[in-house]
Design an enzyme around this catalytic site. Structure first.
Site, short mmCIF file in Angstrom:
data_model
loop_
_atom_site.label_atom_id
_atom_site.label_comp_id
_atom_site.label_asym_id
_atom_site.label_seq_id
_atom_site.Cartn_x
_atom_site.Cartn_y
_atom_site.Cartn_z
N LYS A 1 0.81 -1.20 0.00
CA LYS A 1 0.00 0.00 0.00
C LYS A 1 0.85 1.26 0.00
CE LYS A 1 -2.46 -1.42 3.73
NZ LYS A 1 -3.57 -1.49 4.75
N ASP B 1 7.53 2.77 -2.54
CA ASP B 1 7.69 3.84 -1.54
C ASP B 1 9.15 3.95 -1.11
OD1 ASP B 1 7.66 1.36 -0.22
OD2 ASP B 1 6.17 1.95 1.28
N ASP C 1 14.75 -0.64 0.80
CA ASP C 1 15.48 -0.76 2.05
C ASP C 1 16.52 -1.89 1.88
OD1 ASP C 1 15.88 -0.24 4.83
OD2 ASP C 1 14.50 -1.83 5.38
N LYS D 1 17.34 3.71 0.87
CA LYS D 1 18.24 3.62 2.04
C LYS D 1 19.38 2.68 1.65
CE LYS D 1 14.97 3.49 5.90
NZ LYS D 1 14.46 2.58 6.95
N PHE E 1 14.09 4.73 10.56
CA PHE E 1 12.74 4.30 10.19
C PHE E 1 11.85 5.53 10.04
CE2 PHE E 1 8.49 2.65 10.57
CZ PHE E 1 8.56 1.51 9.80
N ASP F 1 4.06 3.59 6.56
CA ASP F 1 3.37 3.40 7.83
C ASP F 1 4.28 2.81 8.90
OD1 ASP F 1 3.52 0.77 6.56
OD2 ASP F 1 2.19 0.09 8.16
P1 IMP Z 1 12.92 -4.05 1.49
O1 IMP Z 1 12.30 -5.30 0.98
O2 IMP Z 1 13.75 -4.26 2.71
O3 IMP Z 1 13.63 -3.24 0.43
O4 IMP Z 1 11.78 -3.17 2.09
C1 IMP Z 1 10.82 -2.57 1.39
C2 IMP Z 1 9.57 -2.37 2.21
O5 IMP Z 1 9.81 -2.29 3.63
C3 IMP Z 1 9.00 -1.03 1.82
O6 IMP Z 1 8.16 -1.16 0.71
C4 IMP Z 1 8.28 -0.62 3.09
O7 IMP Z 1 6.99 -1.16 3.08
C5 IMP Z 1 9.07 -1.24 4.21
N1 IMP Z 1 10.01 -0.26 4.82
C6 IMP Z 1 11.35 -0.25 4.75
N2 IMP Z 1 11.88 0.78 5.42
C7 IMP Z 1 10.84 1.47 5.92
C8 IMP Z 1 10.74 2.69 6.72
O8 IMP Z 1 11.72 3.38 7.08
N3 IMP Z 1 9.47 3.08 7.03
C9 IMP Z 1 8.36 2.40 6.64
N4 IMP Z 1 8.41 1.27 5.90
C10 IMP Z 1 9.64 0.81 5.54
MG MG Z 2 5.93 -1.14 0.89
#
Ligand code: IMP
Ligand code: MG
Length: 188
Positions: free
Chosen positions: A48, A105, A108, A138, A159, A166
């Site tokens: 979302k 969004d 990470d 990030k 974060f 969210d």
């Molecule tokens: P990844 O798979 O670790 O790259 O993470 C991606 C998902 O983790 C994003 O689409 C977010 O939903 C969530 N996420 C990662 N870091 C944050 C943050 O700082 N705030 C909120 N959601 C986050």
């Molecule tokens: Mg997400």
């Protein structure tokens, strides 16, 4: 009488102001419009978190464009690989011959993009090209390489919430990106 909670009260620091967000999204829209001129473009937002960004981005693009959504399973914020990321909602659109721009969004660890195999899936369905546009990146948290072709802002390892992002389902409606007070996340 119950105290009225305002989401703004839980924010310790604004990291990216509403004005800066809006200005950057307009720039990204211009870049994307230039790069995809004359090409059939489909934005695919990952639900979302990307919904708020998508809504502004689409209005900053001035070439023909449509959008669609996918939802993928999420996982905890541990440092381990989640192993499997499943599609909970697939596209309704046919991507054959269209240039797909995935809208996220935040990137990470990179696991969501990698393990959803979204790029591979779109190419297997004959998308003309697949690129990624992430509002936030990030890079210091990255565990697997993923290409981010358009990036709004590179941020530190903190974060953040707001503008679609969210914490436990809250704060998506903030018009800026901020960091929560430690006591809100149970850290104090
Ligand atoms: P990844 O798979 O670790 O790259 O993470 C991606 C998902 O983790 C994003 O689409 C977010 O939903 C969530 N996420 C990662 N870091 C944050 C943050 O700082 N705030 C909120 N959601 C986050
Ligand atoms: Mg997400």
């Amino acid at each position: 009488m119950a105290v009225v909670d305002k989401v703004h009260d839980d924010i310790a620091e604004v990291v990216i102001t509403e004005e800066l967000l809006q200005a950057r999204v307009r720039q990204l829209g211009k870049e994307i419009s230039r790069d995809y001129e004359g090409k059939p473009l489909l934005l695919v937002a990952i639900l979302k978190g990307a919904a708020v960004f998508l809504a502004d981005l689409i209005r900053a693009i001035d070439v023909p464009v449509d959008y669609d959504f996918v939802a993928v399973s999420s996982y905890g914020k541990g440092t381990q690989s989640p192993g499997v990321v499943e599609f909970k909602k697939d596209l309704d659109s046919d991507v054959a011959g269209r240039h797909v721009l995935i809208v996220e969004d935040i990137v990470d660890t990179g696991w969501t993009l990698r393990l959803s195999y979204i790029r591979e899936k779109m190419l297997a369905r004959d998308a003309a090209s697949v690129r990624v546009c992430a509002l936030l990146d990030k890079p210091s948290r990255r565990q697997v390489d993923v290409d981010v072709d358009y990036c709004g802002f590179v941020i530190e390892d903190r974060f953040v919430v707001g503008y679609g992002l969210d914490w436990a389902g809250d704060y998506r409606n903030l018009p800026y990106i901020g960091v929560l007070k430690p006591e809100v996340r149970g850290e104090a």
